[in-house]
Enzyme design. Structure first.
Site, PDB file in Angstrom:
ATOM      1  N   GLU A 147     -27.296 -12.268  -7.403  1.00  0.00           N
ATOM      2  CA  GLU A 147     -28.459 -12.883  -8.050  1.00  0.00           C
ATOM      3  C   GLU A 147     -29.628 -12.735  -7.099  1.00  0.00           C
ATOM      4  OE1 GLU A 147     -26.710 -16.647  -7.935  1.00  0.00           O
ATOM      5  OE2 GLU A 147     -25.829 -16.536  -9.926  1.00  0.00           O
ATOM      6  N   ILE A 178     -27.845 -12.709   1.698  1.00  0.00           N
ATOM      7  CA  ILE A 178     -28.203 -11.609   2.579  1.00  0.00           C
ATOM      8  C   ILE A 178     -29.645 -11.832   3.009  1.00  0.00           C
ATOM      9  CG2 ILE A 178     -28.778 -10.120   0.619  1.00  0.00           C
ATOM     10  CD1 ILE A 178     -27.974  -7.702   2.410  1.00  0.00           C
ATOM     11  N   ASN A 184     -38.771 -11.443  -6.091  1.00  0.00           N
ATOM     12  CA  ASN A 184     -38.463 -10.851  -4.789  1.00  0.00           C
ATOM     13  C   ASN A 184     -38.472  -9.320  -4.889  1.00  0.00           C
ATOM     14  OD1 ASN A 184     -37.474 -10.062  -2.301  1.00  0.00           O
ATOM     15  ND2 ASN A 184     -35.980 -11.726  -2.184  1.00  0.00           N
ATOM     16  N   VAL A 206     -32.702 -10.747   6.340  1.00  0.00           N
ATOM     17  CA  VAL A 206     -33.098 -10.098   7.586  1.00  0.00           C
ATOM     18  C   VAL A 206     -34.331 -10.826   8.103  1.00  0.00           C
ATOM     19  CG1 VAL A 206     -33.959  -7.948   8.619  1.00  0.00           C
ATOM     20  CG2 VAL A 206     -32.121  -7.868   6.915  1.00  0.00           C
ATOM     21  N   TYR A 256     -32.049  -3.247  -3.986  1.00  0.00           N
ATOM     22  CA  TYR A 256     -30.884  -3.241  -4.877  1.00  0.00           C
ATOM     23  C   TYR A 256     -30.963  -2.152  -5.931  1.00  0.00           C
ATOM     24  CZ  TYR A 256     -30.297  -7.893  -2.811  1.00  0.00           C
ATOM     25  OH  TYR A 256     -30.164  -8.950  -1.951  1.00  0.00           O
TER      26      TYR A 256
END
Length: 174
Positions: free
Chosen positions: A118, A84, A123, A86, A130
């Site tokens: 994962e 994922i 990050n 952006v 999340y």
């Protein structure tokens, strides 16, 4: 331009073969270890158990640009978020949240009961997303990332509150 007017121009849709050049360029721009060339095409096969979505900025209809990507795999009753991202200029607008929530909601009909992923331990933006969605850290993969030997954190969302996920989607799905 305000945040609302920017997101008014962004839609989520299924990834198609015509997107592959932009998707691969997006991947290379956003990851130090991008997926190999051809990997996204593999996810679009008819026999795939993948959900592959893109967020598209439609403000320039003659050249709509991909500003977000998600690929998730349905494995028995789990949805594994494989990738994922952006684009930097579009971050902090709710695009990643909408992509993730849309992928989860599309998998509801498949009997998915958990989402797993994962993430690099460093990050912080991703962890904020999340953990804010209810994912919990359930393990560590030491030295998982080959570029710098960084640990990966294993996260899970179980059970999935599909109604909550639907309410998190702030972009149109077309």
């Amino acid at each position: 331009m305000s945040q609302k007017s920017i997101t008014d121009q962004i839609v989520i849709r299924k990834m198609v073969h015509a997107d592959l050049l932009q998707v691969e360029a997006h991947e290379k721009a956003n990851f130090s270890q991008p997926w190999p060339s051809g990997s996204f095409a593999y996810e679009l096969r008819p026999d795939s158990f993948s959900t592959a979505l893109v967020a598209v900025d439609t403000s320039k209809p003659e050249h709509a640009s991909i500003c977000g990507v998600i690929v998730a795999w349905r494995i028995v009753d789990s949805l594994e978020i494989a990738t994922i991202s952006v684009a930097k200029a579009y971050r902090h607008l709710g695009i990643a949240r909408s992509l993730l929530a849309q992928a989860v909601c599309l998998s509801e009909k498949d009997g998915i009961v958990e989402a797993i992923l994962e993430v690099r331990a460093s990050n912080q933006d991703a962890l904020h997303l999340y953990l804010g969605l209810g994912f919990e850290v359930v393990g560590i993969r030491p030295g998982y990332y080959q570029d710098n030997n960084e640990d990966a954190l294993l996260l899970t969302l179980k059970p999935i509150d599909f109604e909550k996920m639907r309410n998190l989607i702030c972009l149109d799905y077309v």
